[in-house]
Design a protein around this motif. Structure first.
Motif, PDB file in Angstrom:
ATOM      1  N   UNK A  33     -14.526 -47.676  27.578  1.00 18.83           N
ATOM      2  CA  UNK A  33     -13.289 -47.005  27.169  1.00 18.83           C
ATOM      3  C   UNK A  33     -12.091 -47.955  27.146  1.00 18.83           C
ATOM      4  N   UNK A  34     -12.350 -49.258  27.139  1.00 11.19           N
ATOM      5  CA  UNK A  34     -11.274 -50.244  27.141  1.00 11.19           C
ATOM      6  C   UNK A  34     -10.364 -50.111  25.930  1.00 11.19           C
ATOM      7  N   UNK A  35      -9.104 -50.503  26.109  1.00 10.21           N
ATOM      8  CA  UNK A  35      -8.099 -50.393  25.056  1.00 10.21           C
ATOM      9  C   UNK A  35      -7.520 -51.781  24.784  1.00 10.21           C
ATOM     10  N   UNK A  36      -7.509 -52.164  23.496  1.00 11.88           N
ATOM     11  CA  UNK A  36      -6.911 -53.413  23.041  1.00 11.88           C
ATOM     12  C   UNK A  36      -5.676 -53.055  22.223  1.00 11.88           C
ATOM     13  N   UNK A  37      -4.530 -53.590  22.638  1.00 13.08           N
ATOM     14  CA  UNK A  37      -3.276 -53.266  21.955  1.00 13.08           C
ATOM     15  C   UNK A  37      -2.609 -54.530  21.431  1.00 13.08           C
ATOM     16  N   UNK A  48      -3.532 -50.503  18.027  1.00 14.10           N
ATOM     17  CA  UNK A  48      -4.273 -50.035  19.196  1.00 14.10           C
ATOM     18  C   UNK A  48      -5.722 -49.770  18.793  1.00 14.10           C
ATOM     19  N   UNK A  49      -6.633 -50.333  19.559  1.00 16.58           N
ATOM     20  CA  UNK A  49      -8.062 -50.073  19.377  1.00 16.58           C
ATOM     21  C   UNK A  49      -8.570 -49.429  20.657  1.00 16.58           C
ATOM     22  N   UNK A  50      -9.208 -48.290  20.515  1.00 13.13           N
ATOM     23  CA  UNK A  50      -9.684 -47.564  21.686  1.00 13.13           C
ATOM     24  C   UNK A  50     -11.198 -47.611  21.748  1.00 13.13           C
ATOM     25  N   UNK A  51     -11.710 -48.157  22.826  1.00 10.80           N
ATOM     26  CA  UNK A  51     -13.141 -48.203  23.065  1.00 10.80           C
ATOM     27  C   UNK A  51     -13.768 -49.533  22.711  1.00 10.80           C
ATOM     28  N   UNK A 108      -0.821 -62.476  27.069  1.00  4.89           N
ATOM     29  CA  UNK A 108      -1.693 -61.305  27.206  1.00  4.89           C
ATOM     30  C   UNK A 108      -1.503 -60.692  28.588  1.00  4.89           C
ATOM     31  N   UNK A 109      -1.529 -59.380  28.628  1.00  5.03           N
ATOM     32  CA  UNK A 109      -1.524 -58.636  29.883  1.00  5.03           C
ATOM     33  C   UNK A 109      -2.876 -57.933  29.936  1.00  5.03           C
ATOM     34  N   UNK A 110      -3.685 -58.306  30.920  1.00  8.75           N
ATOM     35  CA  UNK A 110      -5.071 -57.865  30.971  1.00  8.75           C
ATOM     36  C   UNK A 110      -5.366 -57.189  32.310  1.00  8.75           C
ATOM     37  N   UNK A 111      -6.033 -56.041  32.239  1.00 10.61           N
ATOM     38  CA  UNK A 111      -6.473 -55.338  33.439  1.00 10.61           C
ATOM     39  C   UNK A 111      -7.991 -55.274  33.442  1.00 10.61           C
ATOM     40  N   UNK A 112      -8.571 -55.630  34.575  1.00 11.76           N
ATOM     41  CA  UNK A 112     -10.023 -55.633  34.762  1.00 11.76           C
ATOM     42  C   UNK A 112     -10.352 -54.712  35.934  1.00 11.76           C
ATOM     43  N   UNK A 113     -11.257 -53.788  35.687  1.00  8.13           N
ATOM     44  CA  UNK A 113     -11.713 -52.893  36.740  1.00  8.13           C
ATOM     45  C   UNK A 113     -13.232 -52.906  36.776  1.00  8.13           C
ATOM     46  N   UNK A 114     -13.785 -53.024  37.967  1.00  6.71           N
ATOM     47  CA  UNK A 114     -15.242 -53.071  38.146  1.00  6.71           C
ATOM     48  C   UNK A 114     -15.882 -54.151  37.279  1.00  6.71           C
ATOM     49  N   UNK A 115     -15.194 -55.284  37.127  1.00  5.94           N
ATOM     50  CA  UNK A 115     -15.752 -56.420  36.406  1.00  5.94           C
ATOM     51  C   UNK A 115     -15.699 -56.321  34.897  1.00  5.94           C
ATOM     52  N   UNK A 116     -14.957 -55.339  34.350  1.00  5.99           N
ATOM     53  CA  UNK A 116     -14.863 -55.179  32.904  1.00  5.99           C
ATOM     54  C   UNK A 116     -13.404 -54.983  32.480  1.00  5.99           C
ATOM     55  N   UNK A 118     -10.434 -53.263  30.957  1.00  2.00           N
ATOM     56  CA  UNK A 118     -10.077 -51.882  30.640  1.00  2.00           C
ATOM     57  C   UNK A 118      -8.822 -51.817  29.771  1.00  2.00           C
ATOM     58  N   UNK A 119      -7.997 -52.846  29.846  1.00  2.00           N
ATOM     59  CA  UNK A 119      -6.763 -52.866  29.056  1.00  2.00           C
ATOM     60  C   UNK A 119      -6.418 -54.313  28.725  1.00  2.00           C
ATOM     61  N   UNK A 120      -6.074 -54.554  27.468  1.00  2.00           N
ATOM     62  CA  UNK A 120      -5.708 -55.897  27.005  1.00  2.00           C
ATOM     63  C   UNK A 120      -4.577 -55.732  25.999  1.00  2.00           C
ATOM     64  N   UNK A 121      -3.371 -56.129  26.397  1.00  2.00           N
ATOM     65  CA  UNK A 121      -2.230 -56.117  25.482  1.00  2.00           C
ATOM     66  C   UNK A 121      -1.998 -57.546  25.030  1.00  2.00           C
TER      67      UNK A 121
END
Length: 141
Positions: A33-37, A48-51, A108-116, A118-121
């Motif tokens: 469910x990661x989001x690339x913005x 915005x790309x969702x998934x 880039x502002x990147x969030x990683x949860x559980x090794x994956x 989830x959000x990449x701006x």
């Protein structure tokens, strides 16, 4: 069981996959469910790309259009949230279609949860997208 990579480790690993033109490997770093913005995307380009599937489709033709040689000046800033990093870097290479130099500065502002991821701006220069050969999204094929 091994600990998942930190956000910085995962990001740097992803850069190596992009340099190796391993787009499927890079997409595998994403949460379903990661989001690339792209906050600075010009009109006609996705903002915005969702998934994971949408990210994979968007990146599928990247190596056919941009031949990356290196990511230079990579600086990773850790935020107060351990899962979120801010990255400053330059991507250098060439545009395949025109065989002209490619040199893009990114933040880039990147969030990683559980090794994956989830959000990449991705804050990139929208003026560079207007260069001939820079469109790898398929919009100008």
């Amino acid at each position: 069981m091994t600990n998942p990579m930190t956000a910085a480790e995962l990001y740097r690993h992803g850069l190596q996959l992009l340099l190796a033109k391993d787009i499927p490997g890079w997409v595998d770093l994403w949460d379903t469910h990661g989001v690339l913005e792209f906050p600075f995307a010009p009109d006609g380009r996705p903002r915005r790309l969702e998934g994971k599937a949408a990210v994979g489709e968007y990146m599928r033709h990247y190596p056919d259009h941009i031949d990356l040689h290196d990511f230079t000046e990579v600086t990773v800033h850790q935020t107060t949230a351990p899962e979120t990093i801010v990255v400053e870097m330059r991507g250098v290479g060439r545009l395949v279609k025109t065989d002209t130099p490619y040199d893009m500065t990114y933040i880039a502002v990147v969030t990683v949860e559980n090794g994956l991821i989830t959000s990449y701006r991705d804050y990139w220069n929208p003026l560079a997208a207007s260069e001939s050969g820079a469109d790898f999204t398929g919009a100008n094929r």
